[in-house]
Motif scaffolding. Structure first.
Motif, PDB file in Angstrom:
ATOM      1  N   LEU A  92       0.833  -1.205   0.000  1.00 54.84           N
ATOM      2  CA  LEU A  92       0.000   0.000   0.000  1.00 54.84           C
ATOM      3  C   LEU A  92       0.867   1.255   0.000  1.00 54.84           C
ATOM      4  N   PHE A  93       1.948   1.241   0.760  1.00 57.19           N
ATOM      5  CA  PHE A  93       2.866   2.378   0.791  1.00 57.19           C
ATOM      6  C   PHE A  93       3.463   2.630  -0.599  1.00 57.19           C
ATOM      7  N   MET A  94       3.794   1.568  -1.321  1.00 54.64           N
ATOM      8  CA  MET A  94       4.348   1.702  -2.664  1.00 54.64           C
ATOM      9  C   MET A  94       3.314   2.295  -3.617  1.00 54.64           C
ATOM     10  N   LEU A  95       2.044   1.891  -3.473  1.00 52.00           N
ATOM     11  CA  LEU A  95       0.986   2.443  -4.317  1.00 52.00           C
ATOM     12  C   LEU A  95       0.810   3.947  -4.059  1.00 52.00           C
ATOM     13  N   ILE A  96       0.801   4.311  -2.807  1.00 54.94           N
ATOM     14  CA  ILE A  96       0.640   5.739  -2.456  1.00 54.94           C
ATOM     15  C   ILE A  96       1.796   6.557  -3.028  1.00 54.94           C
ATOM     16  N   LEU A  97       3.001   6.002  -2.948  1.00 53.97           N
ATOM     17  CA  LEU A  97       4.169   6.701  -3.489  1.00 53.97           C
ATOM     18  C   LEU A  97       4.037   6.901  -4.994  1.00 53.97           C
ATOM     19  N   LEU A  98       3.571   5.876  -5.710  1.00 51.96           N
ATOM     20  CA  LEU A  98       3.392   5.998  -7.161  1.00 51.96           C
ATOM     21  C   LEU A  98       2.283   6.983  -7.506  1.00 51.96           C
ATOM     22  N   ILE A  99       1.260   7.041  -6.686  1.00 48.52           N
ATOM     23  CA  ILE A  99       0.172   8.002  -6.935  1.00 48.52           C
ATOM     24  C   ILE A  99       0.708   9.436  -6.842  1.00 48.52           C
ATOM     25  N   PHE A 100       1.517   9.695  -5.846  1.00 49.91           N
ATOM     26  CA  PHE A 100       2.119  11.039  -5.721  1.00 49.91           C
ATOM     27  C   PHE A 100       3.047  11.333  -6.891  1.00 49.91           C
ATOM     28  N   LEU A 101       3.795  10.342  -7.318  1.00 51.91           N
ATOM     29  CA  LEU A 101       4.676  10.546  -8.478  1.00 51.91           C
ATOM     30  C   LEU A 101       3.861  10.871  -9.721  1.00 51.91           C
ATOM     31  N   GLN A 102       2.743  10.175  -9.888  1.00 50.19           N
ATOM     32  CA  GLN A 102       1.914  10.429 -11.061  1.00 50.19           C
ATOM     33  C   GLN A 102       1.299  11.827 -11.018  1.00 50.19           C
ATOM     34  N   ILE A 103       0.932  12.269  -9.839  1.00 51.65           N
ATOM     35  CA  ILE A 103       0.346  13.613  -9.694  1.00 51.65           C
ATOM     36  C   ILE A 103       1.362  14.691 -10.091  1.00 51.65           C
ATOM     37  N   PHE A 104       2.600  14.505  -9.709  1.00 53.22           N
ATOM     38  CA  PHE A 104       3.614  15.526  -9.980  1.00 53.22           C
ATOM     39  C   PHE A 104       4.259  15.358 -11.353  1.00 53.22           C
ATOM     40  N   LEU A 105       4.409  14.136 -11.850  1.00 56.04           N
ATOM     41  CA  LEU A 105       5.133  13.906 -13.101  1.00 56.04           C
ATOM     42  C   LEU A 105       4.227  13.750 -14.305  1.00 56.04           C
ATOM     43  N   HIS A 106       2.984  13.264 -14.078  1.00 56.52           N
ATOM     44  CA  HIS A 106       2.067  12.998 -15.190  1.00 56.52           C
ATOM     45  C   HIS A 106       2.737  12.124 -16.251  1.00 56.52           C
ATOM     46  N   SER A 107       3.390  11.054 -15.779  1.00 56.61           N
ATOM     47  CA  SER A 107       4.125  10.157 -16.668  1.00 56.61           C
ATOM     48  C   SER A 107       3.240   8.991 -17.093  1.00 56.61           C
ATOM     49  N   HIS A 108       3.277   8.696 -18.415  1.00 60.32           N
ATOM     50  CA  HIS A 108       2.533   7.532 -18.911  1.00 60.32           C
ATOM     51  C   HIS A 108       3.115   6.238 -18.356  1.00 60.32           C
ATOM     52  N   PHE A 109       4.418   6.199 -18.176  1.00 59.74           N
ATOM     53  CA  PHE A 109       5.057   4.980 -17.642  1.00 59.74           C
ATOM     54  C   PHE A 109       4.622   4.724 -16.202  1.00 59.74           C
TER      55      PHE A 109
END
Length: 352
Positions: A20-37
């Motif tokens: 769950l911690f890893m998912l939350i971290l990726l969600i924050f990364l997606q919010i800031f980076l808007h990366s398709h990967f």
């Protein structure tokens, strides 16, 4: 024999929190980076747990476990091999599966827990060979009571109640040097039978032989010896024409009972070698009666002792000779096998 009864699923909190911690971290990364990967990885991390848990739960109906020994019986002190198998008829996979159960000596009512790990592969049968050595005789039962396996991501564990069971009998050690003890008991029973017979004349014995070192003085036929100018001994044939009854005292601890069974196993072999049938008697508390088995040939000896071990040893069988006289009054002469001063020994008993 295998039977499944109930299944349960449990969360593995440490792994689940980490995921769950890893998912939350990726969600924050997606919010800031808007990366398709990152978005692709995030979607996969959402879908994979669902698929992994569903596959683990679905595969529970495809699993079966068996536990079988190699052989119906083995000798005391020898290593017996048991084959534990997990059959998976489906496409599920688990790299960590734990089988839990117990090994029980049914004859003594003792048991111990066992557990071991095995993998589960799709559409195949995995097996594990377990080596067991018992220092006591008896009926050994190995039972698998529960299976626990985790999904591929390690997020949940599935627990299945099972009943896979196998049995084998541990026979007593073969004891040597039983001939002398057998002869003593045989002579004692013959004398008891002779004393019970009305009008018996010890001189009227037709089966005679020359004296051999070790023969008892009281067995010498003095009248015939005087005629032949050499010592002649009466050959005891009364027992050989009927049978020998061995009364087993199974009320002691595991070591004491094992010693008694070793003695009975060796004596029965010695008697059968001279074509003397052997009847085993032992007290059954549940039936409140004596159980018995008749052994007429050497090839029946193993099966007969297996039958004894399928019962349970008595916990309070004191006063067996007196009890036998009450319950089985027709049994007049027998050999009572019990512990005497810390050693298994026999005593010829006659009820007049």
């Amino acid at each position: 024999m295998e039977q499944k009864t109930k299944s349960r699923i449990h969360l593995r909190l440490f792994r689940d929190i980490a995921y769950l911690f890893m998912l939350i971290l990726l969600i924050f990364l997606q919010i800031f980076l808007h990366s398709h990967f990152v978005l692709t990885v995030l979607v996969l991390l959402f879908l994979l747990p669902i698929l992994s848990v569903a596959l683990a739960w679905w595969m529970r109906d495809s699993l079966s476990v068996t536990a079988k020994p190699f052989g119906q019986a083995m000798q005391e002190g020898e290593a017996g091999i048991w084959r534990i198998q997990i059959k998976n008829s489906g496409y599920g996979i688990s790299m960590a599966c734990t089988l839990k159960g117990k090994v029980e000596n049914v004859f003594f009512g003792t048991s111990g827990e066992i557990n071991f790990d095995m993998p589960i592969s799709m559409k195949t049968t995995e097996h594990f060979d377990l080596s067991l050595v018992s220092e006591y005789c008896g009926l050994i039962r190995l039972q698998i009571e529960r299976m626990e396996y985790i999904d591929l991501l390690g997020l949940v564990s599935v627990s299945l109640d099972m009943s896979a069971m196998g049995e084998t009998v541990i026979l007593p050690k073969e004891q040597e040097g039983m001939t002398e003890q057998k002869s003593n008991f045989q002579t004692g029973i013959s004398e008891a039978e002779e004393s019970l017979a009305k009008g018996y004349d010890f001189a009227e014995v037709t089966d005679m032989r020359e004296y051999r070192p070790g023969d008892r003085i009281k067995d010498i036929h003095w009248k015939l010896s005087a005629k032949k100018d050499e010592l002649m001994v009466k050959e005891r044939t009364g027992v050989a024409q009927s049978q020998v009854i061995l009364l087993l005292d199974l009320s002691g601890d595991a070591m004491a009972i094992t010693e008694i069974m070793r003695l009975a196993y060796g004596l029965s072999k010695a008697f059968l070698q001279e074509y003397v049938p052997v009847r085993l008697l032992w007290w059954d508390e549940c039936q409140y009666d004596f159980q018995e088995v008749l052994i007429t040939e050497e090839k029946e000896r193993k099966e007969s002792f297996i039958q004894v071990f399928h019962g349970r040893s008595s916990k309070s069988a004191s006063g067996l000779p007196e009890l036998l006289q009450k319950v089985r009054p027709l049994v007049q002469s027998y050999v009572y096998l019990s512990m005497v001063q810390g050693k298994a020994d026999g005593m010829v008993i006659s009820h007049v």
